[in-house]
Design an enzyme around this catalytic site. Structure first.
Site, short mmCIF file in Angstrom:
data_model
loop_
_atom_site.label_atom_id
_atom_site.label_comp_id
_atom_site.label_asym_id
_atom_site.label_seq_id
_atom_site.Cartn_x
_atom_site.Cartn_y
_atom_site.Cartn_z
N ASP A 33 0.81 -1.22 0.00
CA ASP A 33 0.00 0.00 0.00
C ASP A 33 0.84 1.27 0.00
O ASP A 33 0.66 2.15 0.85
CB ASP A 33 -0.95 0.02 1.20
N GLU A 205 -10.91 1.17 -4.51
CA GLU A 205 -10.31 1.60 -3.24
C GLU A 205 -8.98 2.31 -3.49
O GLU A 205 -8.55 2.46 -4.63
CB GLU A 205 -10.11 0.38 -2.34
#
Length: 551
Positions: A33, A205
Site C-alpha cells: 500500500d 479503493e
C-alpha cells in the site's frame, strides 16, 4: 582517432552518469500500500503495517530508487496500539501529503475508531496524536490540496448501504479543513461501483486525486488486492466531479497475463503517481512475486514503473505488458548511506545502543521486557505471552525480503524447563509459523523445531536434537528457498547441523495463511504461559538475500 575515442568515452561517461537503473521491487518484502509525495527534491513514502509496531514506516529518497527509513509515524504506544488485533488487522493503507509546511498522514485503524489524520513538521517525526474523523465512513482516506480548498477522498459503502453485488463500493469525498483537521459540509459521491458498474466491478479503493493541466484526476484500484488487482483512472473539470472514466482502463494490471510465465509479478495495483527528478511521471504501487501459483511469502511489496501521458491520460508501464524487474530512466542516481532495499543484499543488525527503525514488535512497544547492551546485544525476558496469542510477546522481527534468503542469530540462553524457549521464528500469522529454538526436554538441553497449528493455538513438534548442556551459546539459522525452508543450528561458529530441511514453505504463504502481510524473521523468547525470571540474549541478526533473478 585517439581524440575521437576519448570524446566518445567522455560522452559515454556523461550519459551513464545520467542514467539510473531501477530494480524492482524498490522496497522488497512486506511493504504494501505505498503512498508517496514529493517535497522539493525529496520524496517521502509510507506503507501499511497492520498490527505491527512501530506503525507506518517513512522512507526518504532523492531518486525514487535509493530509500532510507527515517522514522515511523506510530512510534509511541500512547498514539495507539493494536492489542487484541490479529496480525492482518490494525492499520490499512496510509497516505502522505504535504501542504504549506505541514506533512499530513491519513489512514484507517480497521475494526476500531476508523479513519484519522496526523501531522508533523518533520516527516521523520515526531508525529501528532491521531485526530479521528468519525464522519469519514470507510477505508483508504487520502487528502488532496487544491488552490483554495482541500478534500479527503476515500472508499465507502454502496449507495444507501444497499450493495448490488458482493464487493460493490463507492468513492466519496468531503471538503477538508487542514487547520482544524475536520471535514466541512456534505459528503459527495464521486464513483459508484467502479469505472463501469454494469460489469459489477469490485473493491474500488485506494483513491488519490491530483491535478494536471486543469484536469482533476481520480486514480484508484479495482478488483481486490490479489490476482485481479488493477489500477483505473477517471478525470473531471471539478474536484468533486462528475468524473469520466478512461475508455481504455485499466491503466495497470497483470491479471490477463499467462500465470505460468517465468518470474511473474502479479496482483499489481494501489498506485500513486509522482513527478520524477526528470520531470516525467512515475507510479509506485504494490505487487507480489509468487514462486508457484499464487504462493508468495514476502507479502505485497513496493514497485515502480514509468508513466506515459497519451491524449491526456496516464498509462503505467506503457512499453510492456509485464512489470519489469529492471528499467532505466534519464536522471542521476543519488545513493544514500542505508541498507539497500532492492536486488540482492546482505546486512547484520546489531543491538548495541538502539534498535533499527525497521525492526517490528507485535501490537505495541513495551521497553520493560528488553534491554540493549554492547556485549550481550538484545536481551529479552521470558514472559508468558506467546506469538500464538494477540498480545505483545517477547518478539522482535525483521522482514523476509527475498524468495531465497538466510537469517541467523547468536543466542545466549540456558534452561532446564520445557516451557522456556528462545530462538528464531519465521512468522506469518498467529497460526502460520515455524520456530527453531533452544529448550529442555526431561531436563536435557535440546534444539527443537515447531510448526504453528492451523486448527488450534498449539504448536506441533517437527524435530528435536539434544546438545550438550555446556553449550550455553548456540547459533540458529533459517534458510528460505521459495517453497522450502531449512532449519539448522551450531554450537560452534559456522559448524552447522541440519535439524530439518525441505519443510513446506507454502504454509507461510498468503495463499495458505490468508491476510495481507508477509513473513518476518523474529527473535522470540517465551515461558509458554508460565511465570519465569529467565532471559535470553541475541547478539546479532544476519540476513542475506539470494534471489536468482538478481544474480
Amino acid at each position: 582517432m585517439k581524440r575521437l575515442l576519448t570524446i566518445l568515452l567522455m560522452a559515454c561517461s556523461v550519459f551513464c552518469q545520467s542514467q539510473i537503473k531501477f530494480i524492482n521491487p524498490i522496497l522488497a518484502g512486506f511493504y504494501p500500500d505505498p503512498s508517496v509525495t514529493k517535497v522539493g527534491d525529496n520524496y517521502y513514502l509510507v506503507n501499511s503495517t497492520f498490527s505491527y509496531f512501530p506503525g507506518i514506516p517513512i522512507f526518504q529518497s532523492k531518486d525514487l530508487k535509493n530509500w532510507k527509513q527515517i522514522g515511523n509515524v506510530i512510534d509511541r504506544p500512547n498514539q495507539m496500539n493494536f492489542m487484541g488485533d490479529g496480525t492482518s488487522r490494525g492499520l490499512f493503507a496510509p497516505s502522505i501529503n504535504y501542504f504549506k509546511g505541514t506533512y499530513y498522514l491519513t489512514c484507517t485503524l480497521i475494526d476500531r475508531k476508523g479513519n484519522f489524520v496526523m501531522t508533523a513538521k518533520n516527516p521523520a517525526g515526531p508525529w501528532s496524536d491521531p485526530t479521528w474523523l468519525p464522519q469519514v465512513k470507510g477505508i483508504d482516506p487520502s487528502l488532496f490540496f487544491d488552490d483554495d480548498k482541500a478534500y479527503i477522498v476515500y472508499n465507502s459503502d454502496a449507495p444507501d448501504n444497499k450493495p448490488l453485488y458482493s464487493g460493490h463500493r463507492t468513492i466519496r469525498t468531503y471538503e477538508f479543513d487542514p487547520i482544524n483537521l475536520k471535514v466541512i459540509g456534505e459528503e459527495v459521491q464521486l464513483v459508484n461501483g467502479g469505472v463501469d458498474i454494469s460489469k459489477k466491478p469490485v473493491w474500488i479503493e485506494g483513491p488519490h486525486i491530483f491535478k494536471r493541466e486543469n484536469w482533476y484526476y481520480l486514480c484508484a484500484a479495482e478488483g481486490g488486492t490479489s490476482v485481479n488487482h488493477s489500477q483505473v483512472i477517471l478525470r473531471s473539470k471539478s474536484a468533486i466531479g462528475p468524473y469520466t472514466p478512461y475508455q481504455k482502463n485499466p491503466i495497470l494490471t497483470q491479471r490477463d497475463l499467462d500465470p505460468r510465465r517465468k518470474n511473474p509479478v502479479t496482483s499489481a495495483g494501489h498506485a500513486e503517481l509522482v513527478e520524477g527528478p526528470d520531470g516525467k511521471t512515475y507510479a509506485v504501487f504494490l505487487a507480489v512475486r509468487p514462486y508457484e501459483g499464487n504462493h508468495y511469502n514476502t507479502g505485497r511489496e513496493t514497485f515502480i514503473a514509468p508513466v506515459r501521458w497519451v491524449d491526456g491520460w496516464p498509462i503505467i508501464n506503457p512499453d510492456h505488458k509485464e512489470i519489469q524487474y529492471q528499467f532505466t530512466a534519464g536522471f542521476k542516481e543519488v545513493k544514500q548511506k542505508a541498507v539497500p532495499q532492492s536486488g540482492n543484499f546482505a546486512y547484520r543488525t546489531t543491538f548495541e545502543k538502539s534498535l533499527d527503525l525497521s525492526l517490528l514488535f507485535l501490537r505495541t512497544k513495551d521497553t520493560s521486557w528488553y534491554k540493549l547492551d554492547r556485549i550481550k546485544g538484545l536481551t529479552m525476558k521470558l514472559r508468558p505471552e506467546t506469538c500464538m496469542g494477540k498480545g505483545n510477546p517477547s518478539f522482535v522481527a525483521k522482514r523476509q525480503q527475498h524468495l531465497s534468503c538466510t537469517a541467523s542469530t547468536e543466542l545466549d540462553f540456558e534452561t532446564t524447563a520445557a516451557n522456556e524457549k528462545a530462538g528464531l521464528l519465521i512468522f506469518q500469522s498467529e497460526k502460520n509459523f515455524y520456530y527453531i529454538c533452544k529448550s529442555a526436554d526431561n531436563g536435557k538441553t535440546v534444539i527443537q523445531l515447531f510448526k504453528g497449528n492451523e486448527e488450534s493455538k498449539g504448536m506441533e513438534l517437527l524435530a528435536q536434537q539434544p546438545i550438550s548442556a555446556a553449550s550455553k551459546k548456540v547459533y540458529i539459522k533459517i534458510k528460505a528457498d521459495k517453497s522450502l525452508y531449512s532449519f539448522s543450528f551450531a554450537t560452534k561458529p559456522n559448524n552447522w547441523i541440519t535439524l530439518k530441511d525441505n519443510v513446506d514453505g507454502k504454509f507461510l504463504s498468503t495463499e495458505t495463511a490468508g491476510g495481507f502481510i508477509g513473513s518476518v524473521f523474529a527473535m522470540y523468547a517465551t515461558s509458554s504461559g508460565k511465570t519465569s525470571t529467565n532471559q535470553a540474549s541475541f547478539k546479532w541478526l544476519d540476513y542475506k538475500g539470494d534471489d536468482e533473478i538478481y544474480r
